[in-house]
Design a protein around this motif. Sequence first.
Motif, PDB file in Angstrom:
ATOM      1  N   ASP A 101       0.829  -1.213   0.000  1.00  0.00           N
ATOM      2  CA  ASP A 101       0.000   0.000   0.000  1.00  0.00           C
ATOM      3  C   ASP A 101       0.861   1.261   0.000  1.00  0.00           C
ATOM      4  O   ASP A 101       0.532   2.243  -0.657  1.00  0.00           O
ATOM      5  N   ALA A 102       1.972   1.231   0.724  1.00  0.00           N
ATOM      6  CA  ALA A 102       2.877   2.385   0.768  1.00  0.00           C
ATOM      7  C   ALA A 102       3.512   2.623  -0.599  1.00  0.00           C
ATOM      8  O   ALA A 102       3.663   3.770  -1.030  1.00  0.00           O
ATOM      9  N   VAL A 103       3.866   1.551  -1.291  1.00  0.00           N
ATOM     10  CA  VAL A 103       4.430   1.672  -2.640  1.00  0.00           C
ATOM     11  C   VAL A 103       3.392   2.277  -3.578  1.00  0.00           C
ATOM     12  O   VAL A 103       3.687   3.211  -4.336  1.00  0.00           O
ATOM     13  N   PHE A 160       1.218   9.334  -6.004  1.00  0.00           N
ATOM     14  CA  PHE A 160       1.672  10.705  -5.788  1.00  0.00           C
ATOM     15  C   PHE A 160       2.573  11.145  -6.939  1.00  0.00           C
ATOM     16  O   PHE A 160       2.433  12.241  -7.477  1.00  0.00           O
ATOM     17  N   LEU A 161       3.499  10.288  -7.331  1.00  0.00           N
ATOM     18  CA  LEU A 161       4.402  10.602  -8.435  1.00  0.00           C
ATOM     19  C   LEU A 161       3.620  10.813  -9.735  1.00  0.00           C
ATOM     20  O   LEU A 161       3.920  11.736 -10.502  1.00  0.00           O
ATOM     21  N   ARG A 196       0.541  11.927  -9.994  1.00  0.00           N
ATOM     22  CA  ARG A 196      -0.122  13.231  -9.893  1.00  0.00           C
ATOM     23  C   ARG A 196       0.858  14.362 -10.178  1.00  0.00           C
ATOM     24  O   ARG A 196       0.539  15.313 -10.906  1.00  0.00           O
ATOM     25  N   VAL A 197       2.057  14.275  -9.622  1.00  0.00           N
ATOM     26  CA  VAL A 197       3.070  15.312  -9.845  1.00  0.00           C
ATOM     27  C   VAL A 197       3.431  15.386 -11.326  1.00  0.00           C
ATOM     28  O   VAL A 197       3.522  16.475 -11.903  1.00  0.00           O
ATOM     29  N   MET A 198       3.621  14.248 -11.968  1.00  0.00           N
ATOM     30  CA  MET A 198       3.957  14.228 -13.398  1.00  0.00           C
ATOM     31  C   MET A 198       2.843  14.830 -14.234  1.00  0.00           C
ATOM     32  O   MET A 198       3.099  15.611 -15.157  1.00  0.00           O
ATOM     33  N   ARG A 199       1.591  14.477 -13.904  1.00  0.00           N
ATOM     34  CA  ARG A 199       0.451  15.042 -14.657  1.00  0.00           C
ATOM     35  C   ARG A 199       0.359  16.553 -14.467  1.00  0.00           C
ATOM     36  O   ARG A 199       0.099  17.295 -15.412  1.00  0.00           O
ATOM     37  N   ASP A 200       0.561  17.003 -13.236  1.00  0.00           N
ATOM     38  CA  ASP A 200       0.510  18.446 -12.971  1.00  0.00           C
ATOM     39  C   ASP A 200       1.610  19.172 -13.732  1.00  0.00           C
ATOM     40  O   ASP A 200       1.380  20.248 -14.283  1.00  0.00           O
TER      41      ASP A 200
END
Length: 85
Positions: A52-54, A60-61, A63-67
Motif C-alpha cells: 500500500d505504501a508503494v 503521488f508521483l 499526480r506530480v507528473m500530470r501536474d
Amino acid sequence: MKRDKSEMEDDLRAEYDFKSLRVRKLGSGRKSFGGTTVRLEPDVAEMFPSADAVNEALRFLIRVMRDNQAIAPTAQANNSNAADD
C-alpha cells in the motif's frame, strides 16, 4: 500390501474443509491469482513497509507528473511570447 477403502478414510473433523483452499505452486509453473506482480530492488523495497505504501508513493508521483505536464505547455507559451517582444 494393499489397503482397503475403509483404512483410507480420512479421520479429519468436518470443520476442516480443504476444498475451499487455493493452493499456490512454487516456481515458474505457478498460477497467477490476479493482479500484476512487480519486483522491487532491495534498496527500494526497504523504504516501503507495505504494498500500500508503494502504491501511495507511485500515485503521488503520477499526480506530480500530470501536474507538470499541464503546466509545461503554458510555461512554453509564455516563454515564446516573451522572446517575441
